[in-house]
Scaffold this motif. Structure first.
Motif, PDB file in Angstrom:
ATOM      1  N   VAL A 121       1.775  10.016  -2.232  1.00 38.71           N
ATOM      2  CA  VAL A 121       1.249  10.649  -1.027  1.00 38.71           C
ATOM      3  C   VAL A 121      -0.130  10.083  -0.721  1.00 38.71           C
ATOM      4  CG1 VAL A 121       0.571  12.843   0.027  1.00 38.71           C
ATOM      5  CG2 VAL A 121       2.549  12.759  -1.505  1.00 38.71           C
ATOM      6  N   TYR A 122      -0.396   9.800   0.570  1.00 38.53           N
ATOM      7  CA  TYR A 122      -1.685   9.208   0.933  1.00 38.53           C
ATOM      8  C   TYR A 122      -2.153   9.740   2.279  1.00 38.53           C
ATOM      9  CZ  TYR A 122       2.165   6.176   2.396  1.00 38.53           C
ATOM     10  OH  TYR A 122       3.368   5.717   2.850  1.00 38.53           O
ATOM     11  N   LYS A 123      -3.433   9.458   2.567  1.00 38.75           N
ATOM     12  CA  LYS A 123      -4.079   9.903   3.809  1.00 38.75           C
ATOM     13  C   LYS A 123      -5.010   8.790   4.274  1.00 38.75           C
ATOM     14  CE  LYS A 123      -7.766  12.177   1.176  1.00 38.75           C
ATOM     15  NZ  LYS A 123      -7.355  11.535  -0.090  1.00 38.75           N
ATOM     16  N   ALA A 124      -5.627   8.984   5.440  1.00 39.69           N
ATOM     17  CA  ALA A 124      -6.550   7.990   5.981  1.00 39.69           C
ATOM     18  C   ALA A 124      -7.645   7.667   4.956  1.00 39.69           C
ATOM     19  CB  ALA A 124      -7.172   8.494   7.271  1.00 39.69           C
ATOM     20  N   GLY A 125      -7.905   6.385   4.767  1.00 40.40           N
ATOM     21  CA  GLY A 125      -8.903   5.928   3.802  1.00 40.40           C
ATOM     22  C   GLY A 125      -8.326   5.547   2.455  1.00 40.40           C
ATOM     23  N   ASP A 126      -7.036   5.771   2.255  1.00 39.11           N
ATOM     24  CA  ASP A 126      -6.380   5.418   0.992  1.00 39.11           C
ATOM     25  C   ASP A 126      -5.745   4.031   1.080  1.00 39.11           C
ATOM     26  OD1 ASP A 126      -6.982   7.857  -0.169  1.00 39.11           O
ATOM     27  OD2 ASP A 126      -5.005   8.724   0.213  1.00 39.11           O
ATOM     28  N   ILE A 127      -5.658   3.384  -0.062  1.00 34.88           N
ATOM     29  CA  ILE A 127      -4.856   2.179  -0.214  1.00 34.88           C
ATOM     30  C   ILE A 127      -3.612   2.544  -1.017  1.00 34.88           C
ATOM     31  CG2 ILE A 127      -6.044   1.448  -2.319  1.00 34.88           C
ATOM     32  CD1 ILE A 127      -5.548  -1.388  -1.654  1.00 34.88           C
ATOM     33  N   MET A 128      -2.474   2.004  -0.600  1.00 41.44           N
ATOM     34  CA  MET A 128      -1.233   2.140  -1.354  1.00 41.44           C
ATOM     35  C   MET A 128      -0.839   0.741  -1.817  1.00 41.44           C
ATOM     36  SD  MET A 128       1.457   4.128  -2.265  1.00 41.44           S
ATOM     37  CE  MET A 128       1.940   3.204  -3.733  1.00 41.44           C
ATOM     38  N   TRP A 129      -1.049   0.472  -3.122  1.00 38.41           N
ATOM     39  CA  TRP A 129      -0.633  -0.800  -3.698  1.00 38.41           C
ATOM     40  C   TRP A 129       0.861  -0.717  -4.001  1.00 38.41           C
ATOM     41  CZ3 TRP A 129      -2.159  -5.684  -4.480  1.00 38.41           C
ATOM     42  CH2 TRP A 129      -1.474  -6.456  -5.434  1.00 38.41           C
ATOM     43  N   THR A 130       1.632  -1.609  -3.372  1.00 38.76           N
ATOM     44  CA  THR A 130       3.083  -1.597  -3.525  1.00 38.76           C
ATOM     45  C   THR A 130       3.524  -2.932  -4.110  1.00 38.76           C
ATOM     46  OG1 THR A 130       3.303  -0.108  -1.642  1.00 38.76           O
ATOM     47  CG2 THR A 130       5.274  -1.295  -2.330  1.00 38.76           C
ATOM     48  N   PRO A 131       3.927  -2.956  -5.360  1.00 43.22           N
ATOM     49  CA  PRO A 131       4.269  -4.225  -6.008  1.00 43.22           C
ATOM     50  C   PRO A 131       5.517  -4.859  -5.417  1.00 43.22           C
ATOM     51  CG  PRO A 131       3.942  -2.463  -7.617  1.00 43.22           C
ATOM     52  CD  PRO A 131       4.023  -1.823  -6.278  1.00 43.22           C
ATOM     53  N   GLY A 132       5.603  -6.173  -5.557  1.00 42.75           N
ATOM     54  CA  GLY A 132       6.821  -6.870  -5.210  1.00 42.75           C
ATOM     55  C   GLY A 132       7.972  -6.473  -6.133  1.00 42.75           C
ATOM     56  N   ASN A 133       9.173  -6.861  -5.756  1.00 38.80           N
ATOM     57  CA  ASN A 133      10.388  -6.565  -6.531  1.00 38.80           C
ATOM     58  C   ASN A 133      10.621  -5.068  -6.698  1.00 38.80           C
ATOM     59  OD1 ASN A 133      11.035  -9.287  -6.911  1.00 38.80           O
ATOM     60  ND2 ASN A 133       9.854  -9.406  -8.814  1.00 38.80           N
ATOM     61  N   ARG A 134      10.143  -4.273  -5.753  1.00 42.24           N
ATOM     62  CA  ARG A 134      10.309  -2.820  -5.835  1.00 42.24           C
ATOM     63  C   ARG A 134      10.894  -2.307  -4.519  1.00 42.24           C
ATOM     64  NH1 ARG A 134       9.747  -3.635 -10.531  1.00 42.24           N
ATOM     65  NH2 ARG A 134       8.168  -2.779 -11.941  1.00 42.24           N
ATOM     66  N   ASP A 135      11.942  -1.478  -4.602  1.00 42.31           N
ATOM     67  CA  ASP A 135      12.449  -0.797  -3.415  1.00 42.31           C
ATOM     68  C   ASP A 135      11.394   0.197  -2.941  1.00 42.31           C
ATOM     69  OD1 ASP A 135      14.817  -2.157  -3.722  1.00 42.31           O
ATOM     70  OD2 ASP A 135      15.878  -0.467  -4.642  1.00 42.31           O
ATOM     71  N   HIS A 136      11.092   0.180  -1.630  1.00 41.72           N
ATOM     72  CA  HIS A 136      10.074   1.091  -1.119  1.00 41.72           C
ATOM     73  C   HIS A 136      10.431   1.519   0.290  1.00 41.72           C
ATOM     74  CE1 HIS A 136       8.810  -2.980   0.050  1.00 41.72           C
ATOM     75  NE2 HIS A 136       8.312  -2.427   1.135  1.00 41.72           N
ATOM     76  N   GLU A 137      10.000   2.726   0.642  1.00 35.98           N
ATOM     77  CA  GLU A 137      10.176   3.278   1.978  1.00 35.98           C
ATOM     78  C   GLU A 137       8.949   4.105   2.317  1.00 35.98           C
ATOM     79  OE1 GLU A 137      13.526   6.263   1.777  1.00 35.98           O
ATOM     80  OE2 GLU A 137      13.604   5.468  -0.281  1.00 35.98           O
ATOM     81  N   MET A 138       8.722   4.373   3.610  1.00 34.11           N
ATOM     82  CA  MET A 138       7.449   4.939   4.051  1.00 34.11           C
ATOM     83  C   MET A 138       7.690   5.909   5.206  1.00 34.11           C
ATOM     84  SD  MET A 138       4.182   2.584   5.016  1.00 34.11           S
ATOM     85  CE  MET A 138       2.515   3.183   4.838  1.00 34.11           C
TER      86      MET A 138
END
Length: 238
Positions: free
Chosen positions: A88-105
């Motif tokens: 979970v994130y909000k304005a001002g956050d970074i979300m580091w999302t590694p490669g080789n990973r299934d992700h949705e937003m």
């Protein structure tokens, strides 16, 4: 090698990214825009763009192989599902999302979710997802400049990219030695003059972004009367 350029978010044609619903994206940089051969091995950014997902929309499940994402949240709140785990994130956050990973937003609430997004493959090593805020950042003070580091090889374990938030005070200059990194500086507000290998480029509109080729000598001078904030991305890491 491409030539440095400045582009504004509002001058770009928006597109609907694949596997996105009620969303649009505007890329400041990608392999073709930066003059790289998309089929070659040398390009650094698959893209650096702004994306906005409206209420009820989503970025559906994707996997981009061995390339890391940075999502930097500009407006709104939201969450990602990465390999089945919720972040979970909000304005001002970074979300580091590694490669080789299934992700949705997904946006959370009725406000739109607006964010910067990078996708960088060079120097990839498998890592784990995390969220950081400016309050969690490594802070470096320079002459009239404060650097808040949210991603680099030490923090992430992968050399694909660095991501910093930078405050530049009136009259001060932002500059780094970047012999092996392409550089993108996205400006929130204010008025600056960039000099890249002797050429001056004006940055005088909110959401201007400067794109600088690796090895170029560059600086960005704050010529306004207020502190100017940048999101600064380098790929690969210095």
């Amino acid at each position: 090698m491409f030539k440095a350029y400045v582009q504004n978010y509002y001058d770009m044609r928006s597109m609907a990214p694949a596997q996105h619903v009620n969303a649009h994206s505007a890329p400041f940089a990608n392999a073709m825009k930066m003059g790289y051969d998309p089929a070659g091995p040398d390009w650094t950014y698959q893209y650096f763009s702004i994306c906005e997902i409206t209420y009820g929309g989503a970025a559906l499940v994707a996997n981009h192989g061995p390339a890391d994402h940075v999502f930097y949240i500009l407006e709104g709140e939201g969450y990602s599902i990465i390999q089945g785990k919720r972040y979970v994130y909000k304005a001002g956050d970074i979300m580091w999302t590694p490669g080789n990973r299934d992700h949705e937003m997904y946006p959370d609430g009725t406000a739109n979710l607006k964010f910067l997004v990078t996708l960088c493959p060079r120097g990839f090593k498998q890592t784990e997802a995390y969220i950081k805020n400016l309050n969690d950042a490594k802070v470096t003070e320079m002459d009239g400049v404060t650097l808040f580091t949210l991603a680099d090889e030490e923090l992430t374990g992968s050399a694909t990219q660095e991501f910093h938030i930078v405050d530049v005070y009136p009259g001060a200059k932002l500059t780094l030695d970047t012999p092996k990194s392409d550089v993108i500086a996205y400006m929130y507000n204010g008025k600056c003059v960039a000099t890249v290998d002797g050429e001056k480029l004006e940055m005088n509109r909110q959401e201007d972004a400067l794109v600088v080729p690796m090895g170029a000598k560059w600086e960005i001078e704050n010529v306004s009367k207020q502190c100017v904030r940048f999101a600064l991305s380098l790929s690969p890491c210095r």
